[in-house]
Design an enzyme around this catalytic site. Sequence first.
Site, PDB file in Angstrom:
ATOM      1  CG  MET A  30      -1.915  -1.170   1.173  1.00 39.39           C
ATOM      2  SD  MET A  30      -3.465  -0.846   2.031  1.00 39.39           S
ATOM      3  CE  MET A  30      -2.902  -0.518   3.678  1.00 39.39           C
ATOM      4  N   GLY A  31       2.142   1.088  -0.347  1.00 44.60           N
ATOM      5  CA  GLY A  31       3.031   2.244  -0.444  1.00 44.60           C
ATOM      6  C   GLY A  31       3.562   2.694   0.900  1.00 44.60           C
ATOM      7  N   GLY A  36      10.926  -2.928   5.537  1.00 45.59           N
ATOM      8  CA  GLY A  36      10.190  -4.207   5.492  1.00 45.59           C
ATOM      9  C   GLY A  36       9.777  -4.510   4.056  1.00 45.59           C
ATOM     10  CG  HIS A  37       6.881  -2.040   2.148  1.00 44.05           C
ATOM     11  ND1 HIS A  37       6.780  -0.895   2.904  1.00 44.05           N
ATOM     12  CD2 HIS A  37       5.657  -2.632   2.204  1.00 44.05           C
ATOM     13  CE1 HIS A  37       5.557  -0.791   3.394  1.00 44.05           C
ATOM     14  NE2 HIS A  37       4.856  -1.834   2.991  1.00 44.05           N
ATOM     15  N   GLY A 146       4.642 -10.386   3.881  1.00 43.28           N
ATOM     16  CA  GLY A 146       5.379 -10.349   5.139  1.00 43.28           C
ATOM     17  C   GLY A 146       4.723 -11.173   6.235  1.00 43.28           C
ATOM     18  CE  LYS A 148       3.906  -4.840   9.591  1.00 35.88           C
ATOM     19  NZ  LYS A 148       2.542  -4.308   9.843  1.00 35.88           N
ATOM     20  CD  GLN A 152      -1.902  -9.133   3.997  1.00 37.63           C
ATOM     21  OE1 GLN A 152      -2.710  -8.239   4.141  1.00 37.63           O
ATOM     22  NE2 GLN A 152      -0.640  -8.907   3.714  1.00 37.63           N
ATOM     23  CB  VAL A 175      11.939  -5.996   8.260  1.00 39.94           C
ATOM     24  CG1 VAL A 175      13.095  -5.007   8.349  1.00 39.94           C
ATOM     25  CG2 VAL A 175      12.205  -7.024   7.162  1.00 39.94           C
ATOM     26  CB  SER A 185       3.012   2.391   6.200  1.00 43.96           C
ATOM     27  OG  SER A 185       3.625   1.528   5.275  1.00 43.96           O
TER      28      SER A 185
HETATM   29  P1  AMP Z   1       1.433  -2.949   3.521  1.00 44.84           P
HETATM   30  O1  AMP Z   1       1.975  -1.939   2.574  1.00 44.84           O
HETATM   31  O2  AMP Z   1       1.524  -2.573   4.946  1.00 44.84           O
HETATM   32  O3  AMP Z   1       0.093  -3.487   3.088  1.00 44.84           O
HETATM   33  O4  AMP Z   1       2.423  -4.193   3.394  1.00 44.84           O
HETATM   34  C1  AMP Z   1       2.776  -4.753   2.166  1.00 44.84           C
HETATM   35  C2  AMP Z   1       3.528  -6.034   2.417  1.00 44.84           C
HETATM   36  O5  AMP Z   1       4.694  -5.771   3.181  1.00 44.84           O
HETATM   37  C3  AMP Z   1       2.711  -7.069   3.203  1.00 44.84           C
HETATM   38  O6  AMP Z   1       2.956  -8.361   2.679  1.00 44.84           O
HETATM   39  C4  AMP Z   1       3.249  -6.926   4.595  1.00 44.84           C
HETATM   40  O7  AMP Z   1       3.119  -8.101   5.365  1.00 44.84           O
HETATM   41  C5  AMP Z   1       4.710  -6.626   4.305  1.00 44.84           C
HETATM   42  N1  AMP Z   1       5.320  -5.955   5.446  1.00 44.84           N
HETATM   43  C6  AMP Z   1       4.897  -4.826   6.061  1.00 44.84           C
HETATM   44  N2  AMP Z   1       5.676  -4.542   7.124  1.00 44.84           N
HETATM   45  C7  AMP Z   1       6.628  -5.528   7.170  1.00 44.84           C
HETATM   46  C8  AMP Z   1       7.720  -5.808   8.045  1.00 44.84           C
HETATM   47  N3  AMP Z   1       8.019  -5.037   9.071  1.00 44.84           N
HETATM   48  N4  AMP Z   1       8.454  -6.911   7.794  1.00 44.84           N
HETATM   49  C9  AMP Z   1       8.168  -7.719   6.755  1.00 44.84           C
HETATM   50  N5  AMP Z   1       7.148  -7.504   5.889  1.00 44.84           N
HETATM   51  C10 AMP Z   1       6.393  -6.434   6.106  1.00 44.84           C
END
Ligand code: AMP
Length: 281
Positions: A30-31, A36-37, A146, A148, A152, A175, A185
């Site tokens: 989601m940007g 982590g991303h 991830g 995290k 999901q 991460v 984010s």
């Molecule tokens: P989001 O943008 O938050 O929807 O996350 C996009 C992807 O990045 C998802 O698969 C999350 O699980 C992964 N993600 C977000 N934060 C982390 C993190 N700290 N460590 C590993 N993967 C992450």
Amino acid sequence: MKICTSIPETRKELEKLRSDGSRIALVPTMGALHDGHLELIREAYSHADKVVVSIFVNPVQFGPNEDYETYPRETDRDSGKCRSEGVSLIFSPDASEMYSDKKLSIEIDELNRHMCGASRPGFFEGVLLVVNKLFNIVRPDVALFGQKDIQQFQLIRKMAEEFNHDIELVMVPVVRANDGLALSSRNAYLSEEERLAAPLLYRSLLYIEKQISGGVNSPKMLLSHQRSELEAKGFKIDYLNLFDLQTLQPVERLSSRQKAVIAGAAWMGKTRLIDNILIEF
Ligand code: AMP
């Protein structure tokens, strides 16, 4: 690096990327990209030749009182980061491109009954819908998510299996910042003081893990005590519990070789934090 906002244009670009037989990885996001991303993108190169990142703040996974409007949007910084990581294509549609005429949804069974599914009605239905669409638009060979967001990942795995998506799914470990806080984010919402307290959630998960590894196989008291400790430190607990990794149901008593996850979600001020640790008893 191409940045595409329309579905037909994305498909055309993907055809070019695939023309030399390259394997394609998809990293849905989601940007507001953080390390982590970026770790997901880096890991993607161990599984594929070219990486596609989707950046889409998906409106249908936000509840009416959630942060869809205020969710951080950092398009230029995100593209710079993707470019530095060698990403081939960013797919960054707007909501009308993705949902021009939405009439259908995906229903989820008991996998949605606990953890984030319980406190965020409609959330995972929205996640599965958008991931299903992204899989069909990009048709990747492999997609990375991830740990995290462990619930999901397990739901996407189930969807891929039931809907016959022929895609390898990879889960990347959480991460963290140096003090243990899982990168997110939404951490940008934390005040300075809240940011200092936020890593206590992870520390509590580590403590529970240590106790369980030390032989506590019926962790009810332990969990309840940790919930109170966190509440005393300023968290508002959504859940903090032990769940079976496959069924995502709470585990009262661990049996030997059972794979489980110690998972927590808690509010620190107006920021909802989630985190988890995988364990095998
Ligand atoms: P989001 O943008 O938050 O929807 O996350 C996009 C992807 O990045 C998802 O698969 C999350 O699980 C992964 N993600 C977000 N934060 C982390 C993190 N700290 N460590 C590993 N993967 C992450």
